[in-house]
Design a protein around this motif. Structure first.
Motif, PDB file in Angstrom:
ATOM      1  N   VAL A 112      -1.712  -6.703  -4.251  1.00 30.80           N
ATOM      2  CA  VAL A 112      -1.240  -8.096  -3.654  1.00 30.80           C
ATOM      3  C   VAL A 112      -2.698  -8.688  -3.186  1.00 30.80           C
ATOM      4  CG1 VAL A 112      -0.396  -8.812  -1.195  1.00 30.80           C
ATOM      5  CG2 VAL A 112       0.670  -7.174  -2.537  1.00 30.80           C
ATOM      6  N   GLY A 160      -5.626   0.712   3.763  1.00 27.97           N
ATOM      7  CA  GLY A 160      -6.411   1.940   3.901  1.00 27.97           C
ATOM      8  C   GLY A 160      -7.975   1.243   3.731  1.00 27.97           C
ATOM      9  N   SER A 198      -6.983  10.798  -0.371  1.00 26.43           N
ATOM     10  CA  SER A 198      -8.350  10.263  -0.669  1.00 26.43           C
ATOM     11  C   SER A 198      -9.512  11.272  -0.535  1.00 26.43           C
ATOM     12  CB  SER A 198      -8.814   9.035   0.161  1.00 26.43           C
ATOM     13  OG  SER A 198      -7.561   8.109   0.181  1.00 26.43           O
ATOM     14  N   CYS A 199      -9.149  12.172   0.384  1.00 28.87           N
ATOM     15  CA  CYS A 199     -10.229  13.113   0.774  1.00 28.87           C
ATOM     16  C   CYS A 199      -9.940  14.535   0.664  1.00 28.87           C
ATOM     17  CB  CYS A 199     -10.874  12.603   2.103  1.00 28.87           C
ATOM     18  SG  CYS A 199     -12.378  13.347   2.381  1.00 28.87           S
ATOM     19  N   HIS A 248      -0.993  -0.671  -5.841  1.00 30.38           N
ATOM     20  CA  HIS A 248      -1.937  -0.962  -6.871  1.00 30.38           C
ATOM     21  C   HIS A 248      -1.614  -0.157  -7.774  1.00 30.38           C
ATOM     22  CE1 HIS A 248      -5.612  -2.056  -4.416  1.00 30.38           C
ATOM     23  NE2 HIS A 248      -5.286  -3.108  -5.191  1.00 30.38           N
ATOM     24  N   HIS A 271      -0.757   7.019   2.844  1.00 32.18           N
ATOM     25  CA  HIS A 271       0.068   7.817   3.838  1.00 32.18           C
ATOM     26  C   HIS A 271       0.882   6.943   4.866  1.00 32.18           C
ATOM     27  CE1 HIS A 271      -2.093  11.105   1.931  1.00 32.18           C
ATOM     28  NE2 HIS A 271      -2.994  10.270   1.929  1.00 32.18           N
ATOM     29  N   ALA A 272       0.109   5.842   5.374  1.00 31.76           N
ATOM     30  CA  ALA A 272       0.821   4.739   6.164  1.00 31.76           C
ATOM     31  C   ALA A 272       1.998   4.061   5.307  1.00 31.76           C
ATOM     32  CB  ALA A 272      -0.179   3.919   6.762  1.00 31.76           C
ATOM     33  N   GLY A 291       0.693  -1.262  -0.116  1.00 37.65           N
ATOM     34  CA  GLY A 291      -0.016  -0.019  -0.213  1.00 37.65           C
ATOM     35  C   GLY A 291       0.878   1.199   0.050  1.00 37.65           C
ATOM     36  N   THR A 295      -8.787   7.363  11.273  1.00 34.25           N
ATOM     37  CA  THR A 295      -9.019   7.981  10.295  1.00 34.25           C
ATOM     38  C   THR A 295      -8.021   9.362  10.259  1.00 34.25           C
ATOM     39  OG1 THR A 295     -10.761   9.225   9.208  1.00 34.25           O
ATOM     40  CG2 THR A 295     -10.753   9.477  11.625  1.00 34.25           C
ATOM     41  N   GLY A 296      -7.787   9.574   8.717  1.00 35.81           N
ATOM     42  CA  GLY A 296      -6.784  10.726   8.877  1.00 35.81           C
ATOM     43  C   GLY A 296      -5.486  10.344   7.984  1.00 35.81           C
ATOM     44  N   ALA A 335       1.615  -3.456  -8.161  1.00 35.73           N
ATOM     45  CA  ALA A 335       0.931  -4.703  -8.049  1.00 35.73           C
ATOM     46  C   ALA A 335      -0.102  -4.719  -6.957  1.00 35.73           C
ATOM     47  CB  ALA A 335       1.986  -5.827  -7.627  1.00 35.73           C
ATOM     48  N   GLN A 375      -5.325   3.444   8.321  1.00 36.80           N
ATOM     49  CA  GLN A 375      -6.888   3.216   8.464  1.00 36.80           C
ATOM     50  C   GLN A 375      -7.336   1.737   8.815  1.00 36.80           C
ATOM     51  OE1 GLN A 375      -8.276   5.939   7.030  1.00 36.80           O
ATOM     52  NE2 GLN A 375     -10.554   5.546   7.006  1.00 36.80           N
ATOM     53  N   ALA A 420      -2.665   7.860  10.095  1.00 36.80           N
ATOM     54  CA  ALA A 420      -1.845   6.831   9.143  1.00 36.80           C
ATOM     55  C   ALA A 420      -0.514   7.004   9.107  1.00 36.80           C
ATOM     56  CB  ALA A 420      -2.602   6.679   7.701  1.00 36.80           C
ATOM     57  N   THR A 445     -16.509   5.931   6.097  1.00 40.89           N
ATOM     58  CA  THR A 445     -15.983   7.271   6.060  1.00 40.89           C
ATOM     59  C   THR A 445     -16.809   7.718   4.764  1.00 40.89           C
ATOM     60  OG1 THR A 445     -14.412   8.702   6.247  1.00 40.89           O
ATOM     61  CG2 THR A 445     -13.720   6.871   4.800  1.00 40.89           C
ATOM     62  N   GLY A 446     -16.818   9.134   4.745  1.00 38.00           N
ATOM     63  CA  GLY A 446     -17.492   9.726   3.537  1.00 38.00           C
ATOM     64  C   GLY A 446     -16.684  10.953   3.224  1.00 38.00           C
TER      65      GLY A 446
HETATM   66  P1  FAD Z   1      -4.770   5.026   2.018  1.00 33.07           P
HETATM   67  O1  FAD Z   1      -4.502   6.336   1.742  1.00 33.07           O
HETATM   68  O2  FAD Z   1      -6.270   4.610   1.722  1.00 33.07           O
HETATM   69  O3  FAD Z   1      -3.821   4.228   1.065  1.00 33.07           O
HETATM   70  C1  FAD Z   1      -3.778   2.835   0.819  1.00 33.07           C
HETATM   71  C2  FAD Z   1      -3.195   2.357  -0.222  1.00 33.07           C
HETATM   72  O4  FAD Z   1      -3.023   1.120  -0.184  1.00 33.07           O
HETATM   73  C3  FAD Z   1      -3.497   2.720  -1.499  1.00 33.07           C
HETATM   74  O5  FAD Z   1      -2.327   3.242  -2.398  1.00 33.07           O
HETATM   75  C4  FAD Z   1      -4.034   1.664  -2.186  1.00 33.07           C
HETATM   76  O6  FAD Z   1      -3.917   1.705  -3.566  1.00 33.07           O
HETATM   77  C5  FAD Z   1      -3.004   0.378  -1.842  1.00 33.07           C
HETATM   78  N1  FAD Z   1      -3.343  -0.930  -1.696  1.00 33.07           N
HETATM   79  C6  FAD Z   1      -4.769  -1.237  -0.897  1.00 33.07           C
HETATM   80  N2  FAD Z   1      -5.045  -2.435  -1.099  1.00 33.07           N
HETATM   81  C7  FAD Z   1      -3.864  -2.999  -1.876  1.00 33.07           C
HETATM   82  C8  FAD Z   1      -3.256  -4.353  -2.369  1.00 33.07           C
HETATM   83  N3  FAD Z   1      -4.158  -5.372  -2.197  1.00 33.07           N
HETATM   84  N4  FAD Z   1      -2.270  -4.349  -3.105  1.00 33.07           N
HETATM   85  C9  FAD Z   1      -1.590  -3.411  -3.328  1.00 33.07           C
HETATM   86  N5  FAD Z   1      -1.997  -1.868  -3.017  1.00 33.07           N
HETATM   87  C10 FAD Z   1      -2.967  -1.987  -2.209  1.00 33.07           C
HETATM   88  N6  FAD Z   1     -10.000  11.345   6.738  1.00 33.07           N
HETATM   89  C11 FAD Z   1     -10.220  12.129   7.637  1.00 33.07           C
HETATM   90  O7  FAD Z   1      -9.285  12.474   8.409  1.00 33.07           O
HETATM   91  N7  FAD Z   1     -11.526  12.675   7.638  1.00 33.07           N
HETATM   92  C12 FAD Z   1     -12.274  12.280   6.807  1.00 33.07           C
HETATM   93  O8  FAD Z   1     -13.466  12.839   6.403  1.00 33.07           O
HETATM   94  C13 FAD Z   1     -12.074  11.261   5.650  1.00 33.07           C
HETATM   95  N8  FAD Z   1     -12.878  11.071   4.693  1.00 33.07           N
HETATM   96  C14 FAD Z   1     -12.684   9.938   3.673  1.00 33.07           C
HETATM   97  C15 FAD Z   1     -13.413   9.823   2.702  1.00 33.07           C
HETATM   98  C16 FAD Z   1     -13.338   8.853   1.810  1.00 33.07           C
HETATM   99  C17 FAD Z   1     -14.227   8.490   0.862  1.00 33.07           C
HETATM  100  C18 FAD Z   1     -11.809   8.221   1.780  1.00 33.07           C
HETATM  101  C19 FAD Z   1     -11.681   7.013   0.985  1.00 33.07           C
HETATM  102  C20 FAD Z   1     -11.160   8.486   2.940  1.00 33.07           C
HETATM  103  C21 FAD Z   1     -11.218   9.388   3.885  1.00 33.07           C
HETATM  104  N9  FAD Z   1     -10.480   9.871   5.001  1.00 33.07           N
HETATM  105  C22 FAD Z   1     -10.765  10.650   5.899  1.00 33.07           C
HETATM  106  C23 FAD Z   1      -9.560   8.995   5.111  1.00 33.07           C
HETATM  107  C24 FAD Z   1      -8.114   9.208   4.713  1.00 33.07           C
HETATM  108  O9  FAD Z   1      -7.952   9.176   3.365  1.00 33.07           O
HETATM  109  C25 FAD Z   1      -7.438   7.944   5.252  1.00 33.07           C
HETATM  110  O10 FAD Z   1      -7.511   8.091   6.727  1.00 33.07           O
HETATM  111  C26 FAD Z   1      -6.046   7.997   4.921  1.00 33.07           C
HETATM  112  O11 FAD Z   1      -5.678   8.038   3.487  1.00 33.07           O
HETATM  113  C27 FAD Z   1      -5.336   6.492   5.324  1.00 33.07           C
HETATM  114  O12 FAD Z   1      -4.295   6.230   4.994  1.00 33.07           O
HETATM  115  P2  FAD Z   1      -3.565   4.891   4.532  1.00 33.07           P
HETATM  116  O13 FAD Z   1      -2.375   5.099   4.355  1.00 33.07           O
HETATM  117  O14 FAD Z   1      -4.148   3.906   5.845  1.00 33.07           O
HETATM  118  O15 FAD Z   1      -4.742   4.549   3.333  1.00 33.07           O
END
Ligand code: FAD
Length: 624
Positions: free
Chosen positions: A126, A157, A47-48, A38, A17-18, A14, A376-377, A124, A371, A381, A200-201
């Motif tokens: 996973v 995420g 994402s938001c 991906h 941000h994390a 992934g 959230t956030g 890729a 996430q 992350a 989340t939205g």
């Molecule tokens: P993400 O940023 O989601 O990144 C996940 C990554 O993993 C992506 O690059 C994805 O392509 C990759 N990935 C996932 N599965 C696989 C796999 N099987 N193989 C390869 N790659 C993979 N935050 C707030 O603070 N307030 C809000 O109001 C808010 N609203 C949101 C609304 C929506 C619709 C969305 C989608 C998110 C929202 N967020 C909000 C959340 C914020 O976007 C996330 O907290 C933050 O992006 C989390 O970071 P993350 O790294 O955990 O995951």
């Protein structure tokens, strides 16, 4: 293909941000690291809301930066409107926030990732993990490639079994425009993890050219411009623009109320619980029925795009309702929606199944961050990603894991809260979650964490040199001022009075003079024989805060010890919890539901913050 293409020390899944912070931290920590994601184009994608920082969140970003992470530097390169929140309040709750240009932010993160030695990126999806016995051994992609590593950090995420809702319509996706991780989610559900659903939205996006800004309030950024990274400077920021403020109308609320039966939130279509602090507009209209208007921040998505982000109207109502509600907002009468708002439901893991290194208890070498742990956030992350990444590196090196304590970092608070209490709703950081927040300021994250970051290999020579130079300057300036004495009769005392209007009533060293409420470092440096003082405002700030707040910090230490003695303090039958000043709505709700009889019992309410317990103790003591 050589074997080294398939074998690594650490695999991060992934590139959000994390994932990016995890990959960078693992690589910096000395592990040969592979980032599988991906789509390379979406590395660092927001994402938001394109914004970084804010209260509690800004603290996390500074901590990530103090530990050599990327988020603050990317924000400095992408921030197009900057503010210091709570600027007039004490330093513990002051927080930096920037509106970011979404594309500049993503490009900055990608550049940092691509220039990191020891780190390889491969696009890729996973589909499964390789698990032998109770230990992870690698990951398998959708195309059948197997990558091997003794440590894997999963940061998927909102993508695990992600399902988007817009009114009655629903379909699988990771976020709008991206595929879900359906197969991986199914494989993980076959493992012994406790998994549940959250949601989340996000609001619809709007073409800014279709808005009437003349009826909105302009919100320019701060001058001078704040900076996020300890190594950053305002000259790195791109061109600055304003945000705007408008409000929902009674008509907006009427449109929403009339359409509630078509909302997936209220029809029962969405099962996951959403973020309490970022509720959808339909949620706000129902929960705060007495309010006839809600504020909307109109935030640009970037310098070279026309879209704006209407912060405050996240929604999953059907599109026809979204259009009607958007056009009922002042200044939005002719709004053109470029993307619909939507809600997304996804799988998350009960974080009580994690160690404080973010390694899972069930599978050795497997770490979860972001996430998927119920937060959230971006900032939450990123913080977890950095921690999981460095711990994955330590794990493969056979070294002891690391997690900051609650009194060392918000990262410590975040992880302790998650693994102790779990979460039933998306968890976001606030300064009120920390009981030691006078210690955990944005301005001293480097002093709290950079030395440890250096030991862990996360802090490079440039950052370390800058840190040592700053610390030496703070110590040097403090020593200089401590060695200068003013008395009512000596020349310095008379100079202080002449330059500041404040009389020196007894013999005092100049450092202690800063404690006087009428004086501060800047004023004292106007005294001819004291000034001009240090030129770096961050050094001056540390000199001043360390003196001005020394008494408060000492009292806080005493308070911590006192709190531990209150286990059996009785809370009277019928006690009015609503009268406790400063309690969050969440804490009040929990107290009123459980109605604890002692402080000890109150402390054990799941999700109860030590800060809320402190407020309760102060109230009980006053009432005595
Ligand atoms: P993400 O940023 O989601 O990144 C996940 C990554 O993993 C992506 O690059 C994805 O392509 C990759 N990935 C996932 N599965 C696989 C796999 N099987 N193989 C390869 N790659 C993979 N935050 C707030 O603070 N307030 C809000 O109001 C808010 N609203 C949101 C609304 C929506 C619709 C969305 C989608 C998110 C929202 N967020 C909000 C959340 C914020 O976007 C996330 O907290 C933050 O992006 C989390 O970071 P993350 O790294 O955990 O995951």
């Amino acid at each position: 293909m050589t074997d080294s293409f398939h074998r690594y020390d650490v695999i991060v899944i992934g590139g959000g941000h994390a994932g990016t912070e995890a990959a960078l931290a693992a690589a910096r920590g000395g592990a040969r690291t592979l980032l599988l994601t991906h789509n390379v184009e979406t590395v660092g994608a927001m994402s938001c809301n394109p914004a970084i920082g804010g209260i509690g969140k800004g603290h996390l970003v500074k901590e990530i930066d103090a530990l050599g992470g990327a988020m603050a530097h990317a924000a400095d390169l992408a921030g197009i409107q900057w503010r210091t929140l709570n600027a007039s309040k004490g330093p513990a709750v002051r927080a930096t926030r920037c509106q970011a240009d979404r594309n500049l932010y993503r490009m900055a993160i990608r550049r940092i990732v691509e220039s990191q030695p020891n780190l390889t990126v491969f696009q890729a999806a996973v589909d499964d993990l390789v698990i032998e016995g109770d230990a992870v051994r690698g990951a398998i992609t959708q195309t059948g490639l197997t990558f091997h590593a003794p440590a894997v950090v999963l940061t998927a995420g909102t993508f695990l079994a992600g399902k988007i809702h817009i009114g009655e319509t629903q379909y699988t996706a990771g976020r709008m425009g991206d595929p879900p991780a359906t197969t991986l989610a199914a494989r993980l559900r076959e493992r012994p993890f406790a998994i549940d659903r959250l949601k989340t939205g996000t609001p619809p996006r709007i073409d800014g050219r279709s808005l009437d800004y003349s009826v909105m309030d302009e919100q320019p950024g701060d001058d001078p411009l704040p900076v996020m990274s300890y190594l950053g400077n305002a000259a790195e920021h791109p061109r600055q623009v304003s945000c705007w403020i408008t409000h929902t109308s009674e008509r907006t609320h009427e449109v929403i109320r009339n359409a509630l039966h078509r909302s997936p939130l209220y029809s029962g279509q969405i099962e996951g619980i959403g973020p309490r602090y970022c509720p959808s507009i339909e949620d706000k209209v129902v929960r705060f029925a007495e309010k006839d208007s809600h504020q909307i921040f109109v935030e640009p998505e970037g310098l070279n795009v026309v879209e704006i982000y209407p912060n405050g109207i996240s929604t999953s109502l059907p599109f026809d309702v979204q259009l009607e509600l958007v056009r009922s907002i002042r200044g939005f009468e002719h709004a053109h929606i470029t993307r619909p708002g939507y809600a997304i439901e996804y799988d998350f893991f009960d974080p009580r199944g994690l160690k404080n290194t973010l390694e899972t208890r069930q599978v050795a070498g497997l770490f979860f961050a972001g996430q998927i742990n119920g937060t959230t956030g971006y900032e939450e992350a990123g913080a977890q990603g950095l921690l999981a990444g460095v711990n994955a590196a330590l794990y493969v090196q056979g070294r002891e894991g690391w997690c900051p304590r609650r009194d060392e970092a918000y990262i410590g608070v975040l992880v302790d809260d998650l693994i102790t209490h779990g979460t039933s709703e998306p968890y976001r950081m606030f300064t009120s979650r920390a009981e030691y927040r006078l210690q955990l300021r944005e301005d001293n994250a480097d002093a709290r964490l950079t030395p440890t970051g250096r030991e862990l290999g996360l802090v490079d020579d440039r950052r370390w040199h800058a840190f040592e130079t700053k610390q030496a300057a703070v110590a040097g300036e403090s020593a200089r001022l401590r060695g200068l004495w003013a008395t009512p009769a000596n020349a310095l005392g008379r100079e202080v009075q002449a330059a500041t209007g404040v009389a020196v009533s007894r013999e005092t060293n100049v450092l202690d003079l800063i404690k006087r409420p009428e004086l501060d470092y800047t004023k004292l440096m106007q005294v001819p024989s004291l000034g001009p003082g240090v030129s770096d405002a961050r050094v001056a700030e540390q000199v001043e805060i360390s003196v001005k707040y020394a008494g408060y910090l000492d009292r806080q230490r005493v308070e911590i010890e006192r709190q531990q003695r209150h286990e059996n303090t009785v809370i009277a039958e019928g006690f009015d919890f609503a009268a406790v000043h400063g309690l969050s709505a969440e804490a009040l709700q929990k107290f009123e539901r459980v109605r604890p009889q002692t402080i000890g019992q109150a402390q054990r309410i799941p999700g109860m913050t030590p800060a809320a317990i402190s407020l309760l103790l102060v109230h009980l003591e006053r009432a005595r």
